[in-house]
Enzyme design. Structure first.
Site: not given
Ligand code: IVH
Length: 677
Positions: A114, A116, A118, A225, A310, A406, A409, A424, A429
């Site tokens: 999946e 991740k 943000d 998720y 990551k 500065c 000013c 400053c 200013c």
């Molecule tokens: S599974 C047991 N799936 O990433 C942990 N996490 O450090 C279950 N996050 O705090 C997390 N997308 O906020 C999972 N598709 C995804 C995610 C996801 C973002 C975040 C989540 C979690 C952090 C993991």
């Protein structure tokens, strides 16, 4: 009483609205036009206004409008919210896969990959298919109750599309789409506020807004998720099941039959992620079968059955064309590298922050240098290192020095020994004042719409506004003389300035722009001041009280510590602030006083844990629990030694017996009602 036909129509409308929400937010396939949708909402609102008894807690009209609690009540998560281990490269992901196969004692292990997202992790609790509570992750065990704010997010269903008995906890990520994130930062810059460093911070800020209508303006969305309480055998079934129930899941997931397929998925998204309209910082690889997940278990706070790959922060090379110094609202000087424009992760970058002089020295960055820059958290670019070897012989690379005066000013720059920041020292200013005016008229302050940077700069250049309070003394004639100001726009701004004389006290205090007086403290201070002010006070009265308040007194406010109290009380005595404060006192500002907080430090439920059992006759269980929480109490589903009160309706069973056994106080619903008043 509502007629049966009104009741029928209301439920019809609700169904159609929820269906439209589902199609729009979950399926991404809208079937009705925005206008038609608005018309349905309007009709339902009107119907509910006429027949308030028809309003249900999960009615789509209830997404906005629930009163804000001033602080968020703590919520203990039923299962802790864990975090994921990371894999930073292919080898680390392969090592994860080996551990999994070894742990399970076989080689054929299916994964689900999946994106991740943000954003901000949250937990949504559904009871019998209805959304009853939403909480932030907090420290993993205890989060904050942000139910009212989460209700405003349209991609969070208020009820499942099927009846599911009992409790289901849905977990996911609340996020701000990139376009909204950028718009938010632009607005913040216009108001002279520092930008959010990344979408996660912006989402967290929006979810933790005190006023739910503020959250609803932000365009937040959610991808879910995971869930507990649904009958499924694998992660992929879970994602499909959630979608069936009307819970939004990200469409870009894939089953992988081995680590090679997982790596291919990752490779595919490395570039493609920049085409998405939300931020992703990696890929989560999860063992698909739940029995396998259970067998693998956890190590400290991380599941052994999942890991987050990551994406590396994207780095590019460019040259420093100049290093300029930017002066902020508090007068701090920040060195900024002006770069030859380059494309990083889909956007053109022209500047990168160098943070402060220490950082410039650590990196030894000079004008003319080739530098590697990266977008950390995918947003604000920063300089990672300078390629010193690339310096050409014979070319001078002058070392950067903080200016002594500065740049805005020409005032003297001050540097307190032991402090990183250079500031400053000129209280007048224009950079400081300009930023301060921006903050003063911005949304968290007097909220004067249309007072953007262009106007503020003109007013400053013409000497019409030298301190923020001068805004309230502008005449229509003065505004008319400005460039590009015709009769109509001048009158508009003038009107808005007049209307801004009446604003909530907390906002007026926030508008002052004191170093330690952010929005939350300003609001706390406003509540504290109420009892100390004369009837119908002017802002001049407020300032008089504040000038006479000592740091010790301010420390009575919960959340205000020694440093903050001292800084605030000293601020009102500072000679350079007096002209501003005098002008404010004369500006005929009439604050709207806050209504006393219902959240009681004293009321019947403050700090108490209450449990409900049996049949409640006057309200639903959820409503009763919400009431207790809004009065500063906690609620729990089971009786223990920590329970302070059990409210028992008819047909109470084992909880009542346990309460008697533990000596917990027991009352019936009528007594509970009496306690509310
Ligand atoms: S599974 C047991 N799936 O990433 C942990 N996490 O450090 C279950 N996050 O705090 C997390 N997308 O906020 C999972 N598709 C995804 C995610 C996801 C973002 C975040 C989540 C979690 C952090 C993991």
């Amino acid at each position: 009483m509502a007629t049966p036909s009104a009741e029928k129509r209301a439920s019809e409308l609700r169904e159609r609205i929820e269906k439209a929400n589902y199609e729009y937010h979950v399926l991404d396939q809208p079937t009705i036009a925005d206008e038609a949708y608005d018309a349905l909402i309007r009709e339902l609102r009107q119907l509910e206004a006429k027949h308030p008894e028809l309003v249900t807690p999960d009615s789509p009209t209830q997404r906005v409008g629930a009163p804000a609690s001033n602080r968020f009540a703590p919520v203990e998560h039923a299962r802790p919210m864990l975090s994921l281990s990371n894999a930073f490269d292919e080898a680390e992901l392969r090592a994860f896969d080996q551990r999994v196969r070894k742990g399970l004692g076989r080689d054929d292990v299916d994964y689900v990959c999946e994106l991740k997202i943000d954003g901000l992790a949250i937990n949504l609790t559904y009871e019998d298919g209805k959304f009853v509570q939403g909480a932030t992750r907090g420290d993993g065990s205890v989060g904050e109750d942000v139910t009212a704010n989460l209700r405003t997010i349209k991609s969070i269903p208020l009820s499942f599309r099927e009846k599911i008995a009992g409790r289901v906890d849905v977990r996911g990520e609340v996020y701000l789409p990139t376009a909204s994130f950028e718009a938010t930062n632009k607005e913040r810059a216009e108001r002279g506020e520092p930008p959010f460093a990344n979408p996660r911070n912006a989402a967290a800020g929006a979810v933790r807004q005190l006023d739910p209508s503020g959250t609803s303006k932000r365009n937040l969305a959610m991808w879910s998720y995971s869930a507990a309480g649904l009958d499924v055998a694998s992660q992929h079934e879970l994602l499909e099941r959630l979608r069936e129930l009307g819970v939004r899941t990200n469409p870009h997931w894939k089953r992988a039959k081995d680590v090679e397929e997982a790596l291919a998925f990752i490779d595919n998204w490395r570039q493609k992620r920049h085409d998405l309209d939300y931020g992703t910082d990696g890929v989560v690889v999860k063992v698909d079968r739940i029995v396998d997940q259970e067998r693998l278990g956890f190590v400290s706070n991380n599941p052994k059955w999942a890991t987050a790959f990551k994406f590396p922060a994207e780095q590019v090379t460019t040259t420093v064309e100049d290093i300029k110094v930017y002066v902020g609202r508090t007068g701090v000087l920040t060195p900024v590298a002006w770069l030859a424009p380059v494309l990083v992760g889909g956007t053109t970058v022209k500047r990168a922050t160098l943070h402060n002089l220490d950082e410039v020295r650590r990196l030894d960055v000079r004008v003319g240098d080739r530098v590697i820059i990266q977008r950390a958290g995918e947003v604000i670019p920063e300089v990672v290192r300078a390629e010193h070897d690339a310096r050409e012989k014979g070319t001078p690379y002058p070392e950067f020095a903080m200016p002594e005066r500065c740049p805005e000013c020409n005032g003297a720059v001050e540097h307190a020994l032991g402090e990183v920041a250079y500031r400053c020292g000129n209280p007048e200013c224009p950079a400081k004042t300009g930023q301060r005016i921006g903050h003063f008229v911005g949304r968290g302050g007097f909220d004067i719409e249309g007072m953007g940077w262009a106007l503020i700069t003109q007013l400053q250049e013409r000497g019409l506004v030298t301190n923020p309070a001068d805004v309230f003394f502008l005449t229509k004639e003065q505004l008319l003389e400005l460039d590009r100001f015709a009769e109509k726009s001048a009158s508009n701004i003038y009107e808005r300035i007049q209307n801004a004389r009446r604003r909530p006290l907390g906002r007026m205090l926030n508008a002052l722009g004191l170093p330690h007086l952010g929005w939350t403290t300003a609001d706390d201070l406003a509540h504290w001041l109420v009892g100390r002010l004369p009837k119908n006070p002017s802002f001049g009265d407020v300032l008089r009280v504040l000038r006479g308040t000592t740091a010790e007194e301010l420390q009575q406010i919960s959340g205000v510590g020694e440093v903050v109290a001292k800084s605030i009380s000293e601020h009102f005595q500072r000679p350079e602030e007096q002209r501003f404060l005098e002008r404010l006192s004369e500006a005929e500002l009439r604050p709207i006083l806050p209504t006393p907080r219902a959240v009681a430090d004293s009321g019947p439920f403050a700090g108490k844990t209450v449990v409900f059992t049996g049949t409640l006759e006057r309200r639903t269980r959820e409503e009763a629990e919400a009431l207790v929480r809004s009065l500063g109490g906690k609620t729990s589903g089971s009786v223990s030694a920590k329970t302070d009160l059990l409210v028992a309706g008819p047909n109470a069973g084992s909880k009542l017996a346990k309460a008697h056994q533990l000596g917990v106080k027991v009352v019936d619903e009528a007594t509970f009602d009496a306690m509310l008043h």
